[in-house]
Design an enzyme around this catalytic site. Structure first.
Site, PDB file in Angstrom:
ATOM      1  N   LYS A 153       0.827  -1.213   0.000  1.00  0.00           N
ATOM      2  CA  LYS A 153       0.000   0.000   0.000  1.00  0.00           C
ATOM      3  C   LYS A 153       0.865   1.269   0.000  1.00  0.00           C
ATOM      4  O   LYS A 153       0.643   2.181  -0.782  1.00  0.00           O
ATOM      5  CB  LYS A 153      -0.916   0.045   1.243  1.00  0.00           C
TER       6      LYS A 153
ATOM      7  N   ARG B 199      11.371  -0.754  10.929  1.00  0.00           N
ATOM      8  CA  ARG B 199      10.295  -0.331  11.837  1.00  0.00           C
ATOM      9  C   ARG B 199      10.223  -1.273  13.032  1.00  0.00           C
ATOM     10  O   ARG B 199      10.389  -2.474  12.881  1.00  0.00           O
ATOM     11  CB  ARG B 199       8.952  -0.368  11.087  1.00  0.00           C
TER      12      ARG B 199
ATOM     13  N   ARG C 217      11.862  -5.602   5.146  1.00  0.00           N
ATOM     14  CA  ARG C 217      11.579  -4.200   4.810  1.00  0.00           C
ATOM     15  C   ARG C 217      12.485  -3.241   5.580  1.00  0.00           C
ATOM     16  O   ARG C 217      12.745  -3.408   6.761  1.00  0.00           O
ATOM     17  CB  ARG C 217      10.115  -3.892   5.138  1.00  0.00           C
TER      18      ARG C 217
ATOM     19  N   ARG D 107      -0.471  -8.076  14.029  1.00  0.00           N
ATOM     20  CA  ARG D 107      -1.020  -7.203  12.980  1.00  0.00           C
ATOM     21  C   ARG D 107      -1.850  -8.004  11.976  1.00  0.00           C
ATOM     22  O   ARG D 107      -2.904  -7.550  11.535  1.00  0.00           O
ATOM     23  CB  ARG D 107       0.123  -6.465  12.260  1.00  0.00           C
TER      24      ARG D 107
ATOM     25  N   ARG E 156      -9.596   0.806   9.316  1.00  0.00           N
ATOM     26  CA  ARG E 156      -9.150  -0.548   9.641  1.00  0.00           C
ATOM     27  C   ARG E 156     -10.185  -1.295  10.480  1.00  0.00           C
ATOM     28  O   ARG E 156      -9.978  -2.473  10.780  1.00  0.00           O
ATOM     29  CB  ARG E 156      -7.842  -0.480  10.430  1.00  0.00           C
TER      30      ARG E 156
HETATM   31  P1  AMP Z   1       0.849   1.064   8.913  1.00  0.00           P
HETATM   32  O1  AMP Z   1       1.982   1.987   8.654  1.00  0.00           O
HETATM   33  O2  AMP Z   1      -0.375   1.380   8.121  1.00  0.00           O
HETATM   34  O3  AMP Z   1       1.256  -0.401   8.782  1.00  0.00           O
HETATM   35  O4  AMP Z   1       0.418   1.277  10.447  1.00  0.00           O
HETATM   36  C1  AMP Z   1       1.344   1.023  11.493  1.00  0.00           C
HETATM   37  C2  AMP Z   1       0.593   0.881  12.787  1.00  0.00           C
HETATM   38  O5  AMP Z   1      -0.090   2.123  13.108  1.00  0.00           O
HETATM   39  C3  AMP Z   1      -0.518  -0.173  12.807  1.00  0.00           C
HETATM   40  O6  AMP Z   1      -0.020  -1.480  13.036  1.00  0.00           O
HETATM   41  C4  AMP Z   1      -1.373   0.339  13.959  1.00  0.00           C
HETATM   42  O7  AMP Z   1      -0.769   0.070  15.201  1.00  0.00           O
HETATM   43  C5  AMP Z   1      -1.319   1.854  13.749  1.00  0.00           C
HETATM   44  N1  AMP Z   1      -2.417   2.273  12.843  1.00  0.00           N
HETATM   45  C6  AMP Z   1      -2.282   2.775  11.594  1.00  0.00           C
HETATM   46  N2  AMP Z   1      -3.483   3.037  11.050  1.00  0.00           N
HETATM   47  C7  AMP Z   1      -4.410   2.693  11.988  1.00  0.00           C
HETATM   48  C8  AMP Z   1      -5.821   2.688  12.021  1.00  0.00           C
HETATM   49  N3  AMP Z   1      -6.554   3.084  10.968  1.00  0.00           N
HETATM   50  N4  AMP Z   1      -6.429   2.270  13.173  1.00  0.00           N
HETATM   51  C9  AMP Z   1      -5.718   1.874  14.221  1.00  0.00           C
HETATM   52  N5  AMP Z   1      -4.384   1.815  14.259  1.00  0.00           N
HETATM   53  C10 AMP Z   1      -3.712   2.219  13.139  1.00  0.00           C
END
Ligand code: AMP
Length: 215
Positions: free
Chosen positions: A15, A161, A128, A172, A89
């Site tokens: 994404k 990360r 990554r 996740r 989400r």
């Molecule tokens: P991402 O970079 O999209 O993989 O997001 C990293 C982390 O941020 C996720 O594993 C969640 O802990 C938090 N996070 C990101 N977007 C959301 C969301 N829409 N709702 C809740 N937690 C989020």
């Protein structure tokens, strides 16, 4: 062109990589994950709260996440279109987004879902690396920088990360399966869902999606 877009898919489906390419179409990229990581870096109250959840692989509470998205979508630059990456989400977030898009009179045009099998997700996430400065994505085997540990685009240092480890990834993926995947049905019923193969090379996927958005 379709300009109010939600990008969905499991962690590691591509994404973020796709979103960074789609910015070239003039879309504003709104990544809740990036917003939280920036808040953590800046040491704000939001960052301190979010970090507790993110490092375990858990979701940040809905009311917090919805609040930051609502504020961001109300800003002027989103009037020409936005690309939501990592939001919604949960069903609560999707329902809140329906309300927000009504308020800003900017309905969602399309939901792009990137499919990818779990073995490939684990391979991508465990290798990554991300630029600490500009967020550009790399991979230790398939997308190496020209100079080890240094971003090709801005010269920033690359890092892993702290939620890209086996334990957090398991959590996740579970959240994805139980809370996020059911949203595909939510958007399917609305006639907005379009599936794409997230295992394709990122350039090929980008071309396919641009053609679709312009059709
Ligand atoms: P991402 O970079 O999209 O993989 O997001 C990293 C982390 O941020 C996720 O594993 C969640 O802990 C938090 N996070 C990101 N977007 C959301 C969301 N829409 N709702 C809740 N937690 C989020």
């Amino acid at each position: 062109m379709k300009r109010s877009i939600i990008l969905m898919g499991p962690p590691g489906a591509g994404k973020g990589t796709l979103a960074k390419k789609l910015i070239s179409l003039g879309l504003v990229h709104i990544s809740t994950g990036d917003m939280f990581r920036e808040a953590i870096k800046a040491g704000t109250a939001l960052g301190q709260l979010a970090e507790q959840f993110i490092k375990r692989g858990d979701l940040v509470p809905d009311e917090v996440t919805i609040g930051i998205v609502k504020e961001r979508l109300s800003q002027e630059d989103c009037a020409n279109g936005f690309l939501l990456d990592g939001f919604p989400r949960t069903l609560v977030q999707a329902e809140a987004l329906d309300e927000i898009t009504k308020e800003i009179v900017r309905p969602i045009d399309v939901v792009l879902n990137l499919d990818c099998d779990e073995k490939e997700l684990v391979r991508r996430i465990s290798g990554r690396r991300v630029c600490k400065v500009c967020g550009a994505p790399y991979h230790i085997d398939t997308l190496k920088p020209k100079v080890d540990g240094v971003c090709d685009l801005c010269g920033g240092p690359l890092y892993q990360r702290n939620d890209d480890n086996e334990e957090a990834l398991k959590v996740r993926l579970e959240h994805y399966t139980h809370q996020t995947k059911p949203l595909l049905e939510f958007y399917q019923v609305k006639g907005l869902l379009h599936n794409f193969n997230g295992s394709l090379r990122s350039e090929v996927l980008f071309d396919e999606i641009v053609e679709f958005l312009k059709s």
